[in-house]
Design a protein around this motif. Structure first.
Motif, mmCIF file in Angstrom:
data_model
loop_
_atom_site.group_PDB
_atom_site.id
_atom_site.type_symbol
_atom_site.label_atom_id
_atom_site.label_comp_id
_atom_site.label_asym_id
_atom_site.label_seq_id
_atom_site.Cartn_x
_atom_site.Cartn_y
_atom_site.Cartn_z
ATOM 1 N N PRO A 92 0.831 -1.216 0.000
ATOM 2 C CA PRO A 92 0.000 0.000 0.000
ATOM 3 C C PRO A 92 0.860 1.260 0.000
ATOM 4 N N THR A 93 0.432 2.237 -0.749
ATOM 5 C CA THR A 93 1.183 3.500 -0.836
ATOM 6 C C THR A 93 1.388 4.116 0.536
ATOM 7 N N SER A 94 0.403 3.931 1.416
ATOM 8 C CA SER A 94 0.484 4.509 2.756
ATOM 9 C C SER A 94 1.601 3.901 3.596
ATOM 10 N N CYS A 95 2.180 2.788 3.136
ATOM 11 C CA CYS A 95 3.256 2.135 3.885
ATOM 12 C C CYS A 95 4.630 2.344 3.255
ATOM 13 N N LEU A 96 4.691 3.109 2.182
ATOM 14 C CA LEU A 96 5.963 3.327 1.502
ATOM 15 C C LEU A 96 6.709 4.497 2.145
ATOM 16 N N TYR A 97 7.932 4.223 2.597
ATOM 17 C CA TYR A 97 8.759 5.273 3.193
ATOM 18 C C TYR A 97 10.224 4.879 3.050
ATOM 19 N N THR A 98 11.098 5.845 3.189
ATOM 20 C CA THR A 98 12.540 5.594 3.176
ATOM 21 C C THR A 98 13.184 6.404 4.291
ATOM 22 N N ILE A 99 14.284 5.898 4.816
ATOM 23 C CA ILE A 99 15.080 6.626 5.803
ATOM 24 C C ILE A 99 16.482 6.763 5.232
ATOM 25 N N ASP A 100 16.947 7.975 5.094
ATOM 26 C CA ASP A 100 18.282 8.214 4.549
ATOM 27 C C ASP A 100 19.328 7.668 5.527
ATOM 28 N N ALA A 143 22.393 8.143 5.735
ATOM 29 C CA ALA A 143 23.421 9.117 6.102
ATOM 30 C C ALA A 143 22.924 10.192 7.057
ATOM 31 N N THR A 144 21.628 10.507 6.997
ATOM 32 C CA THR A 144 21.109 11.616 7.799
ATOM 33 C C THR A 144 19.969 11.215 8.739
ATOM 34 N N GLY A 145 19.329 10.102 8.476
ATOM 35 C CA GLY A 145 18.178 9.714 9.273
ATOM 36 C C GLY A 145 16.894 10.397 8.846
ATOM 37 N N GLU A 146 16.947 11.167 7.757
ATOM 38 C CA GLU A 146 15.751 11.870 7.295
ATOM 39 C C GLU A 146 14.760 10.870 6.699
ATOM 40 N N LEU A 147 13.507 11.041 7.062
ATOM 41 C CA LEU A 147 12.455 10.139 6.589
ATOM 42 C C LEU A 147 11.605 10.815 5.537
ATOM 43 N N GLN A 148 11.296 10.086 4.474
ATOM 44 C CA GLN A 148 10.401 10.558 3.431
ATOM 45 C C GLN A 148 9.375 9.470 3.146
ATOM 46 N N ALA A 149 8.098 9.857 3.115
ATOM 47 C CA ALA A 149 7.029 8.892 2.868
ATOM 48 C C ALA A 149 6.217 9.310 1.659
ATOM 49 N N GLU A 150 5.636 8.314 0.980
ATOM 50 C CA GLU A 150 4.790 8.587 -0.181
ATOM 51 C C GLU A 150 3.520 9.328 0.233
ATOM 52 N N SER A 151 2.980 8.958 1.384
ATOM 53 C CA SER A 151 1.740 9.541 1.873
ATOM 54 C C SER A 151 2.033 10.660 2.870
ATOM 55 N N GLN A 152 1.349 11.800 2.719
ATOM 56 C CA GLN A 152 1.526 12.892 3.659
ATOM 57 C C GLN A 152 1.093 12.483 5.058
ATOM 58 N N ARG A 153 0.040 11.667 5.113
ATOM 59 C CA ARG A 153 -0.438 11.181 6.414
ATOM 60 C C ARG A 153 0.637 10.348 7.091
ATOM 61 N N THR A 154 1.304 9.475 6.344
ATOM 62 C CA THR A 154 2.376 8.655 6.888
ATOM 63 C C THR A 154 3.549 9.524 7.329
ATOM 64 N N GLN A 155 3.886 10.504 6.520
ATOM 65 C CA GLN A 155 4.962 11.433 6.862
ATOM 66 C C GLN A 155 4.676 12.106 8.194
ATOM 67 N N LYS A 156 3.440 12.544 8.371
ATOM 68 C CA LYS A 156 3.056 13.234 9.601
ATOM 69 C C LYS A 156 3.070 12.281 10.782
ATOM 70 N N ASN A 157 2.533 11.066 10.595
ATOM 71 C CA ASN A 157 2.460 10.107 11.697
ATOM 72 C C ASN A 157 3.840 9.690 12.197
ATOM 73 N N LEU A 158 4.775 9.522 11.277
ATOM 74 C CA LEU A 158 6.087 9.017 11.658
ATOM 75 C C LEU A 158 7.044 10.104 12.130
ATOM 76 N N THR A 159 6.741 11.344 11.849
ATOM 77 C CA THR A 159 7.640 12.437 12.249
ATOM 78 C C THR A 159 6.958 13.434 13.171
ATOM 79 N N GLN A 160 5.856 13.026 13.782
ATOM 80 C CA GLN A 160 5.130 13.970 14.626
ATOM 81 C C GLN A 160 6.004 14.439 15.782
ATOM 82 N N GLY A 161 5.959 15.725 16.017
ATOM 83 C CA GLY A 161 6.742 16.316 17.089
ATOM 84 C C GLY A 161 8.184 16.556 16.743
ATOM 85 N N ALA A 162 8.622 16.127 15.563
ATOM 86 C CA ALA A 162 10.015 16.312 15.175
ATOM 87 C C ALA A 162 10.122 17.414 14.123
#
Length: 398
Positions: A120-128, A130-149
């Motif tokens: 599912p697109t909502s489960c697609l994400y990557t973590i760099d 070298a930096t630990g930066e997270l990028q997700a296909e879904s904005q909702r997923t991006q928000k859920n996984l990086t909330q407060g950061a």
């Protein structure tokens, strides 16, 4: 104000768009029948419209798709963070990177597949890495996984360990949304995650803890070196995220199944001590000393279990058998000692998988890591790698 009839019509139209024919048919069958009075039909229609609004709200959430397990994602970032702290390309760095890959695969597994077999697109994400930066296909997923950061980072804080506050009374040590940047805290986070993740993921975490313990042998998996039984209990509690800082009785919360598992483990410790001291008599002094040291650690574990669960005994039949190799010379003695380490590690992993009590599960996983670490010097003498000996799985992660 929108008339009720118009509002209902708009809601029903919205519902029709978001549901399948089968779902609409099932729900429409619940609408009021003609045999009821007009007033009842009107009241029923209003209630039905209200229910449809609630269903739409729930359906909209479901349509957005499943979300990655936040604890597993944080463990993945832990592994990448520790890997970055090691020498690039070193065995330890590679091991932690492999662990991150396995965790990512587990997150995807839990998310399931779409009808066409895709993630599912909502489960697609990557973590760099070298930096630990997270990028997700879904904005909702991006928000859920990086909330407060900030800056799309996964963590909103460092994973910390507080030995003074009872772990069950605070969420301070929650693994999700924190990052452990050292091998010590990363190992502890793996133990803590056992109570936060899906039960089907626990065998993987146990395996990963054992592998991480092997690649970080300078970090004792289970501390048992104390001067008194009272200090021993508090030392063990400090290593168990579910009991750390708590004033409780370990044995009181064990199920009957767990108590039987303790007795099986006790029987194993006694059998291993006998077998290893016997094997030591057939080999050279240096190798024999390693076997005696391994037997002594079995004795330390036995004493710890008897201290934690005084009512347990070794009188019951053991659920496990010691290695089938009989020491008869230097070669068979070394084979016995290696097999004891491998099978002890597996035994503890199996007990962890069947544990009911969280603290007992944590003890089993730490004991599995300790057994693996104890076997490393014997593997070196035998010229075997942990993979060759079967101490950890030999497989490609991808």
């Amino acid at each position: 104000m929108v008339p009720v009839t118009a509002y209902m019509a708009e809601t029903l139209h919205f519902f029709t768009v978001l549901t399948s024919p089968a779902e609409r048919s099932s729900l429409m069958q619940q609408l009021p029948r003609n045999r009821f009075s007009r007033r009842t039909r009107i009241a029923g229609s209003v209630l039905t419209a209200t229910a449809l609004i609630a269903l739409c709200t729930s359906g909209c959430s479901a349509v957005q798709g499943p979300q990655p397990d936040r604890t597993l994602v944080s463990l993945e970032e832990n592994a990448l963070s520790v890997a970055r702290s090691q020498e690039a390309g070193s065995d330890v760095a590679n091991a932690w990177n492999d662990q991150a890959t396995a965790l990512h695969t587990e997150v995807v597994r839990l998310c399931g597949k779409t009808d066409d077999g895709a993630t599912p697109t909502s489960c697609l994400y990557t973590i760099d890495p070298a930096t630990g930066e997270l990028q997700a296909e879904s904005q909702r997923t991006q928000k859920n996984l990086t909330q407060g950061a900030e800056n799309n980072a996964l963590s909103d804080g460092e994973y910390t360990i507080n030995n003074e506050v009872c772990a069950t009374s605070t969420s301070e040590n929650t693994v999700a949304n924190t990052v452990a940047t050292t091998p010590v805290t990363a190992l502890d986070a793996l133990i803590a995650s056992l109570s936060e993740i899906d039960a089907s993921s626990r065998p993987l975490i146990t395996e990963q803890f054992v592998q991480a313990s092997i690649h970080n042998p300078d970090i004792p998996s289970l501390h048992l070196d104390t001067t008194s039984d009272g200090e021993l209990v508090s030392t063990i509690y400090s290593q168990l995220p579910s009991l750390r800082g708590c004033d409780t009785d370990f044995a009181a919360d064990l199920s009957q199944t767990d108590k039987q598992a303790v007795e099986k483990a006790l029987s194993w410790q006694e059998a291993s001590q006998y077998g290893l001291t016997t094997a030591a008599a057939y080999t050279d002094p240096a190798t024999g000393n390693l076997m005696v040291a391994a037997a002594r650690e079995h004795g330390d574990v036995e004493h710890a279990l008897q201290t934690l669960v005084p009512a347990a005994s070794t009188a019951s039949a053991s659920g496990y058998a010691t290695p089938t190799v009989t020491p008869m010379d230097a070669e068979t003695a070394l084979q016995y000692a290696v097999l004891d380490g491998v099978q002890t590690t597996r035994m503890w992993s199996e007990l962890a998988a069947s544990a009911d009590n969280a603290a007992w599960r944590e003890v089993c996983v730490r004991a599995a890591g300790q057994a693996a670490q104890r076997t490393l010097p014997l593997l070196a003498v035998a010229g075997l790698s942990p993979e060759d000996a079967g101490l950890i799985p030999s497989q490609d992660i991808g």
